[in-house]
Design an enzyme around this catalytic site. Structure first.
Site, short mmCIF file in Angstrom:
data_model
loop_
_atom_site.label_atom_id
_atom_site.label_comp_id
_atom_site.label_asym_id
_atom_site.label_seq_id
_atom_site.Cartn_x
_atom_site.Cartn_y
_atom_site.Cartn_z
N TYR A 72 11.21 -17.50 -33.80
CA TYR A 72 11.36 -18.38 -34.30
C TYR A 72 10.37 -19.44 -34.41
CZ TYR A 72 15.91 -17.28 -36.14
OH TYR A 72 16.71 -16.92 -36.79
N ARG A 75 7.93 -19.62 -36.82
CA ARG A 75 8.29 -20.95 -38.11
C ARG A 75 8.69 -22.27 -37.67
NH1 ARG A 75 13.74 -17.87 -39.01
NH2 ARG A 75 14.09 -19.09 -40.69
N ASN A 111 19.18 -23.84 -45.69
CA ASN A 111 17.90 -23.64 -44.65
C ASN A 111 17.98 -24.16 -44.31
OD1 ASN A 111 17.18 -23.04 -47.69
ND2 ASN A 111 15.98 -24.44 -48.91
N HIS A 128 23.29 -23.54 -42.06
CA HIS A 128 22.94 -22.52 -41.05
C HIS A 128 22.28 -23.22 -39.33
CE1 HIS A 128 23.15 -19.54 -44.53
NE2 HIS A 128 24.73 -20.38 -44.02
N CYS A 139 26.63 -22.31 -20.67
CA CYS A 139 26.75 -23.46 -21.18
C CYS A 139 27.31 -24.69 -22.76
CB CYS A 139 26.79 -24.69 -20.32
SG CYS A 139 25.41 -26.04 -20.81
N GLY A 215 17.66 -21.71 -55.98
CA GLY A 215 16.35 -21.89 -55.43
C GLY A 215 17.37 -20.32 -53.74
C1 BJW Z 1 13.18 -20.12 -56.73
C2 BJW Z 1 11.66 -19.88 -56.14
C3 BJW Z 1 11.23 -21.29 -57.09
C4 BJW Z 1 11.85 -18.75 -55.07
N1 BJW Z 1 12.17 -22.46 -56.99
N2 BJW Z 1 13.75 -20.72 -57.24
C5 BJW Z 1 31.72 -10.81 -47.88
C6 BJW Z 1 31.27 -10.42 -48.48
C7 BJW Z 1 30.23 -9.29 -47.34
C8 BJW Z 1 29.48 -9.48 -46.53
C9 BJW Z 1 30.24 -10.32 -45.88
C10 BJW Z 1 30.85 -11.48 -46.40
N3 BJW Z 1 31.11 -12.14 -45.45
C11 BJW Z 1 30.74 -12.64 -44.43
C12 BJW Z 1 29.40 -11.64 -44.80
C13 BJW Z 1 29.10 -11.08 -43.56
C14 BJW Z 1 27.38 -11.90 -43.70
C15 BJW Z 1 26.81 -11.46 -45.55
O1 BJW Z 1 27.14 -12.34 -46.19
N4 BJW Z 1 26.04 -10.51 -45.63
C16 BJW Z 1 25.28 -10.14 -47.25
C17 BJW Z 1 23.89 -9.61 -46.88
C18 BJW Z 1 26.54 -8.92 -47.35
N5 BJW Z 1 27.92 -13.00 -43.59
C19 BJW Z 1 28.08 -13.86 -42.12
O2 BJW Z 1 27.56 -12.84 -41.19
C20 BJW Z 1 27.79 -15.36 -42.11
N6 BJW Z 1 29.20 -15.21 -41.70
C21 BJW Z 1 30.27 -15.41 -41.96
O3 BJW Z 1 30.60 -15.22 -42.71
O4 BJW Z 1 31.26 -15.70 -40.74
C22 BJW Z 1 32.61 -14.47 -40.70
C23 BJW Z 1 32.54 -13.08 -41.01
C24 BJW Z 1 30.78 -12.24 -41.09
C25 BJW Z 1 31.66 -11.05 -40.90
C26 BJW Z 1 32.06 -10.70 -41.65
C27 BJW Z 1 33.31 -11.27 -42.60
C28 BJW Z 1 34.12 -12.86 -42.48
C29 BJW Z 1 26.73 -15.83 -41.67
C30 BJW Z 1 25.77 -15.76 -42.19
C31 BJW Z 1 24.44 -16.37 -42.24
C32 BJW Z 1 23.08 -16.05 -42.39
N7 BJW Z 1 22.17 -16.29 -41.30
C33 BJW Z 1 21.15 -16.77 -41.97
C34 BJW Z 1 19.88 -16.59 -41.50
C35 BJW Z 1 19.11 -17.90 -40.59
C36 BJW Z 1 18.49 -18.52 -39.64
C37 BJW Z 1 17.65 -18.36 -39.85
O5 BJW Z 1 17.11 -19.26 -41.16
O6 BJW Z 1 16.79 -17.52 -39.04
O7 BJW Z 1 21.09 -17.32 -43.31
S1 BJW Z 1 20.63 -14.74 -42.55
C38 BJW Z 1 19.51 -15.78 -44.84
O8 BJW Z 1 19.72 -15.99 -45.60
C39 BJW Z 1 19.26 -17.13 -44.18
C40 BJW Z 1 19.04 -18.15 -45.09
O9 BJW Z 1 20.28 -19.76 -45.76
C41 BJW Z 1 20.74 -16.94 -46.09
C42 BJW Z 1 20.44 -17.38 -47.23
O10 BJW Z 1 18.99 -16.94 -48.17
P1 BJW Z 1 18.35 -17.79 -48.88
O11 BJW Z 1 18.60 -19.16 -49.10
O12 BJW Z 1 19.39 -17.16 -50.72
O13 BJW Z 1 17.64 -17.31 -49.23
P2 BJW Z 1 16.46 -15.56 -50.40
O14 BJW Z 1 15.06 -15.54 -49.89
O15 BJW Z 1 17.54 -14.49 -49.89
O16 BJW Z 1 16.60 -16.07 -51.84
C43 BJW Z 1 15.99 -17.32 -52.08
C44 BJW Z 1 15.96 -17.61 -53.96
O17 BJW Z 1 14.71 -18.23 -53.64
C45 BJW Z 1 16.26 -15.95 -54.66
O18 BJW Z 1 16.46 -15.95 -55.94
C46 BJW Z 1 14.21 -15.72 -55.71
O19 BJW Z 1 14.41 -15.97 -56.70
C47 BJW Z 1 14.54 -18.18 -55.35
N8 BJW Z 1 13.03 -18.54 -55.28
N9 BJW Z 1 11.09 -19.08 -55.13
C48 BJW Z 1 13.37 -21.16 -57.30
N10 BJW Z 1 9.46 -21.99 -57.01
ZN ZN Z 2 23.36 -24.57 -20.19
#
Ligand code: BJW
Ligand code: ZN
Length: 274
Positions: A72, A75, A111, A128, A139, A215
């Site tokens: 982190y 980043r 993001n 997020h 705490c 995106g």
């Molecule tokens: C362009 C471009 C350009 C490139 N122009 N486009 C239901 C079903 C299955 C699983 C689950 C579910 N519900 C919950 C889950 C579990 C899990 C999950 O979703 N897992 C899946 C992977 C299957 N979700 C969670 O755990 C969430 N919690 C939750 O729902 O709690 C309740 C629960 C828990 C457990 C079970 C059930 C319920 C929390 C999710 C937190 C995600 N955290 C992160 C890290 C944040 C901190 C950090 O940054 O360090 O968030 S992970 C990472 O992924 C980050 C992002 O915000 C997130 C999404 O990624 P994003 O933004 O889509 O990026 P990319 O890289 O994937 O895609 C980029 C895109 O841009 C691509 O499509 C490119 O083509 C495009 N692109 N250049 C336009 N110039």
């Molecule tokens: Zn504290």
């Protein structure tokens, strides 16, 4: 940009856009790609030998707070050197115009890079969290922290191709209130989004009449579900991405290309062509 304006979908989108009273935009890492911030699932999603998504977990932090803090810290320092791009700025311009016309324009971003905020977007929800906010593991104290480096022990650490020794927990960023270890105030896999955030998302989803998905790979829940939830209510979904995603299937329009190239044209003042 002639290519996009000559597409029939462009004119259709502009009609919808001109009539919209409440536009909701969901953004993901792709919108910051043109600023030089790596996406998660793209080529830049590796840090050292780790997938970024494997480090964004409570278990990674429990196993090695030192390693996760290095990641982190890296980043935070990287994002500091980056600027909002044309896509971020097009959203700011659209928000200003909508506000003037008494209409709503709201951004939900996954993001944590803070670039929407730095660009000047105000109707914004960082669902997020943010790289520049910390939360105490003991705490729960939350605060904005823009220090560079965030603590002395992390100075010159976090480089993608240089492993160093583990940093002692007592030398990692600590809470101003109770001195315990703090963590980035972000949502990791397996953690639920904060209740106030979920409530606000619901509210915005329920009031929008046009939904843009920009995106994001649409694979991470709950955000991955928003396009289909909105589409089921009969609200048009419009996707802007360089690839197709699970949201493409429920989208009325898919504009394929870089957000920084497409958004400024797509969201230009409506008087230009209507
Ligand atoms: C362009 C471009 C350009 C490139 N122009 N486009 C239901 C079903 C299955 C699983 C689950 C579910 N519900 C919950 C889950 C579990 C899990 C999950 O979703 N897992 C899946 C992977 C299957 N979700 C969670 O755990 C969430 N919690 C939750 O729902 O709690 C309740 C629960 C828990 C457990 C079970 C059930 C319920 C929390 C999710 C937190 C995600 N955290 C992160 C890290 C944040 C901190 C950090 O940054 O360090 O968030 S992970 C990472 O992924 C980050 C992002 O915000 C997130 C999404 O990624 P994003 O933004 O889509 O990026 P990319 O890289 O994937 O895609 C980029 C895109 O841009 C691509 O499509 C490119 O083509 C495009 N692109 N250049 C336009 N110039
Ligand atoms: Zn504290």
């Amino acid at each position: 940009m002639a290519a996009i304006t000559t597409k029939p979908e462009f004119a259709e989108f502009r009609q919808l856009f001109s009539k919209a009273r409440s536009v909701l935009v969901l953004t993901g890492a792709g919108i910051s790609a043109e600023s030089g911030v790596p996406t998660f699932r793209g080529a830049g999603g590796l840090w050292r030998q780790f997938n970024a998504t494997d480090l964004a977990t409570p278990s990674a932090f429990a196993q090695s707070p030192s390693l996760v803090w290095e990641f982190y810290h890296y980043r935070r320092e990287l994002v500091r050197t980056k600027e909002p791009n044309k896509a971020h700025l097009a959203l700011v311009e659209a928000e200003k115009r909508f506000e003037k016309e008494g209409k709503r324009f709201f951004i939900i971003t996954q993001n944590v890079d803070g670039l929407h905020r730095r660009a000047g977007s105000r109707n914004l929800l960082e669902i997020h969290g943010n790289l520049f906010t910390t939360r105490c593991t003991s705490c729960g104290f939350i605060e904005e922290n823009n220090d560079s480096p965030i603590c002395e022990a992390l100075r010159n650490r976090g480089l993608p191709n240089e492993n160093g020794p583990e940093i002692a927990v007592t030398d990692l960023p600590s809470c101003r209130q109770c001195r315990s270890l703090v963590r980035p105030h972000v949502v990791w896999f397996g953690e639920t989004l904060w209740p106030d955030v979920l409530e606000k998302i619901d509210e915005e989803i329920n009031r929008c009449d046009l939904f843009l998905v920009v995106g994001t790979s649409s694979v991470v829940y709950p955000a991955a579900a928003y396009a289909s939830i909105v589409a089921k209510c009969g609200i048009p979904v419009v996707e802007i991405n360089i690839e197709t995603t699970p949201s493409t299937a429920v989208s009325a329009f898919h504009f394929e290309g870089a957000a920084g190239e497409i958004l400024p044209t797509l969201l230009a003042p409506i008087t230009d062509d209507i």
